[in-house]
Structure formats: C-alpha cells, structure tokens
Design a protein around this motif. Structure first.
Motif, PDB file in Angstrom:
ATOM      1  N   GLY A  52       0.805  -1.226   0.000  1.00  0.00           N
ATOM      2  CA  GLY A  52       0.000   0.000   0.000  1.00  0.00           C
ATOM      3  C   GLY A  52       0.829   1.262   0.000  1.00  0.00           C
ATOM      4  O   GLY A  52       0.314   2.354   0.210  1.00  0.00           O
ATOM      5  N   TYR A  72      -7.682  -2.569   3.069  1.00  0.00           N
ATOM      6  CA  TYR A  72      -6.269  -2.350   3.371  1.00  0.00           C
ATOM      7  C   TYR A  72      -5.909  -2.661   4.816  1.00  0.00           C
ATOM      8  O   TYR A  72      -4.796  -3.063   5.110  1.00  0.00           O
ATOM      9  CB  TYR A  72      -5.850  -0.916   3.007  1.00  0.00           C
ATOM     10  CG  TYR A  72      -6.431   0.162   3.889  1.00  0.00           C
ATOM     11  CD1 TYR A  72      -5.747   0.608   5.015  1.00  0.00           C
ATOM     12  CD2 TYR A  72      -7.668   0.735   3.610  1.00  0.00           C
ATOM     13  CE1 TYR A  72      -6.266   1.588   5.833  1.00  0.00           C
ATOM     14  CE2 TYR A  72      -8.199   1.725   4.424  1.00  0.00           C
ATOM     15  CZ  TYR A  72      -7.498   2.148   5.535  1.00  0.00           C
ATOM     16  OH  TYR A  72      -8.035   3.104   6.333  1.00  0.00           O
ATOM     17  N   ARG A  73      -6.862  -2.469   5.732  1.00  0.00           N
ATOM     18  CA  ARG A  73      -6.506  -2.674   7.140  1.00  0.00           C
ATOM     19  C   ARG A  73      -6.167  -4.133   7.405  1.00  0.00           C
ATOM     20  O   ARG A  73      -5.190  -4.457   8.068  1.00  0.00           O
ATOM     21  CB  ARG A  73      -7.637  -2.206   8.057  1.00  0.00           C
ATOM     22  CG  ARG A  73      -7.953  -0.722   7.826  1.00  0.00           C
ATOM     23  CD  ARG A  73      -8.893  -0.188   8.853  1.00  0.00           C
ATOM     24  NE  ARG A  73      -8.208  -0.005  10.123  1.00  0.00           N
ATOM     25  CZ  ARG A  73      -8.555   0.906  11.019  1.00  0.00           C
ATOM     26  NH1 ARG A  73      -9.559   1.711  10.792  1.00  0.00           N
ATOM     27  NH2 ARG A  73      -7.897   1.009  12.143  1.00  0.00           N
ATOM     28  N   ARG A  76      -2.905  -5.124   5.447  1.00  0.00           N
ATOM     29  CA  ARG A  76      -1.656  -4.659   6.069  1.00  0.00           C
ATOM     30  C   ARG A  76      -1.375  -5.365   7.384  1.00  0.00           C
ATOM     31  O   ARG A  76      -0.220  -5.553   7.756  1.00  0.00           O
ATOM     32  CB  ARG A  76      -1.710  -3.144   6.281  1.00  0.00           C
ATOM     33  CG  ARG A  76      -1.506  -2.399   4.976  1.00  0.00           C
ATOM     34  CD  ARG A  76      -1.479  -0.902   5.172  1.00  0.00           C
ATOM     35  NE  ARG A  76      -1.986  -0.245   3.965  1.00  0.00           N
ATOM     36  CZ  ARG A  76      -2.473   0.961   3.917  1.00  0.00           C
ATOM     37  NH1 ARG A  76      -2.509   1.703   5.009  1.00  0.00           N
ATOM     38  NH2 ARG A  76      -2.924   1.471   2.791  1.00  0.00           N
ATOM     39  N   SER A  77      -2.438  -5.750   8.117  1.00  0.00           N
ATOM     40  CA  SER A  77      -2.221  -6.486   9.359  1.00  0.00           C
ATOM     41  C   SER A  77      -1.596  -7.847   9.084  1.00  0.00           C
ATOM     42  O   SER A  77      -0.897  -8.401   9.925  1.00  0.00           O
ATOM     43  CB  SER A  77      -3.544  -6.695  10.100  1.00  0.00           C
ATOM     44  OG  SER A  77      -4.056  -5.457  10.508  1.00  0.00           O
TER      45      SER A  77
END
Ligand SMILES: Nc1ncnc2c1ncn2[C@@H]1O[C@H](COP(=O)(O)OP(=O)(O)O)[C@@H](O)[C@H]1O
Ligand SMILES: [Mg+2]
Lengths: 299, 251
Positions: A52, A72-73, A76-77
C-alpha cells in the motif's frame, strides 16, 4: 484457504517508466518464495503495491485474501515488510521503535515477543541505544524486527542482507527459516543468488516489469540448457573445432559450455583427432547465476 | 494500545524529547516580544477601554505562540518523516486516514497549548490579566491549534523539501499570525487594513481567544467561533482528502 499473495494483471508506471506491466503472481501460504531480477526490474515496485505504499494503475493485489486497496486494514495487518531503504527514526531507541511499531498494529502487551525478536536478531545489548548510534547492519536488523512485531502471516524482505555481514546473515536466515517452518510465508528479494538458491522453494524472475520465469528453484536449475565442463588439456591447446563452445580460461583449464550431455562424446572425439589428451575433467554445477544470465539474455 | 493512541504517543514523545527547543525556546521568544513591544508601545497604542497594553498583548502572544508551534509540530514531524523515509513505518500499518489525522493534529494542539500555557504563566506576574470566560479561552485555543496542526499536515504533504516547507511557514503562517491583531486592536487600523484583517481567519482566532480574557473583543465572539469552526472543518476536510487519496504519500 486463500493464497498468501495473489497479484492479477497488475501494471504500474511512474511517469514515462513502465515499472510493472501485466504481472500475475500467486504465492501460496507457507512458501519460501524468491523474487529475483536485475536492478530496475520492478521488484520493489511490486512490494510497494502489496504494502500500500503505492497504488496500482491497473489490476488487483491481495494479501491472505484481502484486497490491498479496499480492505487495506486487514491486508496490512497480515503483512510484514522489510523495506529496501535503510530508514529509521532518529528520535527513538531500538526498544521504543519496536514498541511503537507494535502499537500501530493495535498490540498492547507485546514485550515478550519484542524481547524474543531482540534476542534472535542479536540486538538485545542495543535495546536501549538510540537508533542513530547503530551501525548499518544493526539498523537493517531493527527493520526486520519492525516487520515482525505483529507476527504477520506473510513476511516480505526487500534485499534484507544488503550491508549485513556474513556471520549475521547466517543468523538472520536461520531465524527467517524458523519462521517459515512455523508457517509464515516468506517472500524475498536479494542480490545474492546463492542465498535465493539455498532458501527459496520457488522463484519468479522479473525483467523490465514482467515475470519472465516462474517455477520451482529445482526446475529452474534443471532447465538451464547445456552442460558446463572444465578440462585440463595436454598439450594445453584447444582444437579449433571446439572454439564455438569455449567460454573462458580458468587458471590452467578451459571451460566449455556444451548444448547437452549428448555433446560430451563428440567433444572427446574432437579432442582425440586434435591430438589432445584430457588430464582432468569436471562437470560444473549449474547455479542460479547461470539460469539468471541465460534468462536475462534470452528475453 | 490502539494504533491512534500509539501514533499520538509517538508524536508527543518526539517533541518532548527535545522540549528545550520545542517548548522552552518559543516561550523565551514570546517573552522577548513582550519585553520589547510593551516597552515601545505601552503609551502609544490604544486598545480596549480599561485594558492596559501589556495585558492586551499577552493573550495575543500566547495565541500566536500556540498557533505557530502547533503548525511547527505537525509540519516538521511529517516533513522529516517524508524526507528521511521513515514515514513508511506509519504507511505500512492499518492506521486509517482519520486516525493519522487525529493523532498528528492532537499532538500539535498539545504542543501549542503547552507553549501557550508556558508563555501565559511566565507573563502572568507582569500584568493584570483577567479570565472573564475561561471556556472561550479553551475553545479557541483547541480550535486554533487544530487548524494550524492540520495546516502543518497539508504543508508537509505538499512539500518535498525542507525549504518548500520553510516557504509555507515564512510566507503564509508567520504573516497571517503577525497580522491577526496580536500587537494591536484592528479597530485602530485605517479602514482598508481593517477590511483586510477581517479576511484573515487567524484574526478571529486571536480575537475570540482574547474575548475569553477580557470579555471585550473587536468582533462578537459567536461570529468568531462560527468562522473559526468553519475554517477548521474546511482545513480538516482537505487534510483528510489528501490522506485518503495518498497524494504525495503513496505513489
Ligand atoms: N517513486 C518512483 N518514481 C519514479 N520512478 C520509479 C519510482 N520507483 C521506481 N521507479 C522506477 O521503476 C522501475 C522499477 O524500479 P524498482 O521497482 O525499484 O526495481 P527493483 O526493485 O527491481 O530494482 C525503475 O525504472 C525505477 O527507476
Ligand atoms: Mg529494489
């Protein structure tokens, strides 16, 4: 079970530069995967899109089944990235850096894991030193630590061993391998092809923004065409008929690249008719370097 | 810890570790202003009836310091992260645009308020200051700090180098704060400059803030509050849009 990474039809350009064009790539959970290619091939760009840090012009990317733009959350986690650039925040100590990074992912009590990371990365003695005072190799290891604080299922390392000395490199790879054995998916770019060869189960080769080879490391090595032999000759003189296979002279030996094993017999015949005897003969191991060079030449 | 709280904590820790530069130095600067301007202008400038010049000047200086330091905090933090590249540590995380915006802005408010409070405490013995409406003081302090904190983010997102950042500060923030009626009551200005002052949103921050002290102001405090609140919403909306689109942050 979703793939660890799924890249579909991804293109990205920076002004006039086509950094990636139509890249498709699927990496399954638990793989140890190598992303290779010369400088400027688009490796870092692909990683940036997954993380991202950049947005694709076309195509979609998923991490553990989560779209990196729309979800995205979660994406990315699930992802830990060791960036290529040696970046750090000069305001903080090593431990503060790791604690803060952990907090960004919403992890409250993570000191046990942070201590373990410090230990495994040989940073325990430097835990309370300011980032500014660390050597390049140490800063690189802190970057590795930062990518691991949230125990991501997928870990991407963009040239993690650049500037790290040999001994520590070994330790680092032992740690990464253990993480892989514990189920983490590892994606790696490196300039040290022998590292990729030793570690990666599968490899994708990139050139000018395109995947030009994607296979298991073993198959890539097998498919490199030809046989390379090194010979010491008596008299030390290569018959003219063998010139076209000649690659180089190594010490007091000649190195030849034959199209296949079937060419060994004719070669020996030509030596015999040339009145040259073979003192020593060695079939050389093909390594990833050869595959790499061949692929880059071909495409 | 929640991601937002961590980013807030990191931003606070960042300026606190160098508090000599980030807190003490601006307080000293404000004291120098007070010393010089009150000495030179004490008997020459008419401000509000029944309010001495020094007392009038203090809230202005407090607000000016607050605004400038709120701006300095978010802008210097973000531009440094961008230039050195460590902004990736934040960009790689699941932090949302709203969380990033709130954390950076709130930290800017805290730094601004700490400096403002420092200036206030240091100058308190020097003049006879009233606190007519403390709630208005607080509201304008927080809103003003938030606006400048957001502007700092916008400037740092836009700027690619330190000197572009400095230009934003020198040609926009500093003139607007200086011309916001910190050193004088705008009613003492000629009509043209009075009109110009009324176009400066920073003027309403200073004027509303000062109302909280004296219960007197150039413009009705409710009008100032409405204008300042609207300004904040506009600036916040712009900042959030920039963070959402990733302009100049995510390529
Ligand atoms: N931020 C950027 N701005 C402009 N061009 C870029 C940027 N990042 C990468 N590129 C260009 O995209 C191409 C791919 O670069 P990169 O992904 O860094 O390759 P690699 O990591 O394989 O060396 C290169 O030609 C590079 O110059
Ligand atoms: Mg790269």
């Amino acid at each position: 079970m979703p793939s660890a990474i799924e890249v579909r039809e991804v293109s990205k350009r920076y002004r006039s530069v086509r950094a990636l064009s139509g890249v498709d790539l699927k990496i399954e959970q638990g793989e140890f995967f190598g992303l290779l290619g010369p400088n400027g091939a688009g490796k870092t760009t692909l990683i940036s899109l997954l993380a991202g840090l950049a947005r694709p012009d076309a195509g979609t990317l998923q991490v553990m089944g989560h779209d990196v733009v729309h979800d995205y959350r979660r994406a990315r986690s699930a992802l830990g990235v060791v960036p290529q650039e040696l970046v750090f925040d000069p305001f903080f100590t090593v431990r503060e850096t790791l604690r803060i990074q952990s907090g960004y992912f919403g992890l409250r009590h993570n000191d046990e894991w942070i201590d373990q990371i410090l230990e495994r990365l040989d940073l325990a003695a430097k835990a309370d030193s300011n980032m500014r005072t660390l050597s390049g190799g140490m800063k690189r290891r802190v970057l590795v630590g930062q990518a691991l604080v949230h125990r991501p299922p997928v870990i991407i390392l963009d040239e993690p061993t650049a500037g790290v000395d040999v001994e520590l490199r070994q330790g680092l790879w032992r740690f990464i391998r253990e993480l892989n054995e514990a189920g983490h998916t590892i994606v790696l770019t490196t300039h040290y092809l022998e590292e990729a060869e030793a570690l990666c189960g599968r490899i994708a080769m990139l050139k000018q923004g395109q995947v030009i080879a994607l296979d298991t490391t073993r198959n890539l090595l097998r498919h490199v065409s030809g046989v390379r032999v090194r010979m010491r000759l008596e008299p030390d003189r290569l018959p003219v008929t063998l010139r076209e296979w000649h690659v180089e002279r190594e010490g007091d030996s000649e190195v030849l690249q034959l199209p296949d094993y079937a060419a060994v017999e004719p070669m020996l015949g030509m030596l015999r008719t040339g009145g040259v005897r073979v003192q020593e003969l060695e079939v050389m191991q093909t390594d990833l370097e050869d595959v790499f060079v061949q692929l880059m030449r071909k495409s | 810890m929640d991601g937002f709280l961590t980013l807030l904590y990191k931003e606070l820790l960042r300026f606190w570790k160098v508090s000599f530069q980030t807190i003490a130095a601006p307080i000293l600067t404000a004291l120098l202003y007070l010393l010089i301007f009150s000495h030179v202008l004490e008997s020459r400038v008419d401000v509000f009836p029944g309010v001495g010049y020094k007392a009038f000047l203090i809230p202005g200086l407090v607000m000016m310091s607050l605004l400038q330091n709120a701006f300095a905090n978010s802008s210097s933090s973000l531009i440094q992260s961008k230039v050195t590249g460590n902004i990736v540590f934040v960009l790689l995380t699941p932090l949302s645009p709203v969380q990033m915006f709130s954390a950076y802005t709130l930290a800017a408010v805290v730094r601004g308020v700490m400096v403002g409070l420092g200036v206030l405490l240091a100058t308190l013995p020097l003049a006879d200051l009233r606190f007519a409406h403390p709630v208005w003081i607080l509201v304008f302090a927080v809103l003003g700090g938030s606006i400048l904190g957001s502007l700092g983010l916008i400037a740092a997102i836009w700027a690619e180098k330190f000197d572009q950042m400095a230009a934003f500060q020198n040609f926009l923030v500093t003139p607007l704060t200086f011309l916001a009626g910190v050193f004088y009551s705008v009613h003492s200005l000629p009509e043209f400059w009075l009109a110009v002052s009324h176009m400066n949103p920073f003027f309403y921050m200073v004027d509303g803030f000062r109302y909280g002290f004296f219960g007197v102001s150039d413009v009705a405090p409710a009008v100032s509050l409405a204008i300042v609140a609207a300004f904040f919403l506009a600036v916040a909306a712009i900042t959030l849009t920039l963070l959402r689109t990733g302009w100049k942050l995510r390529h």
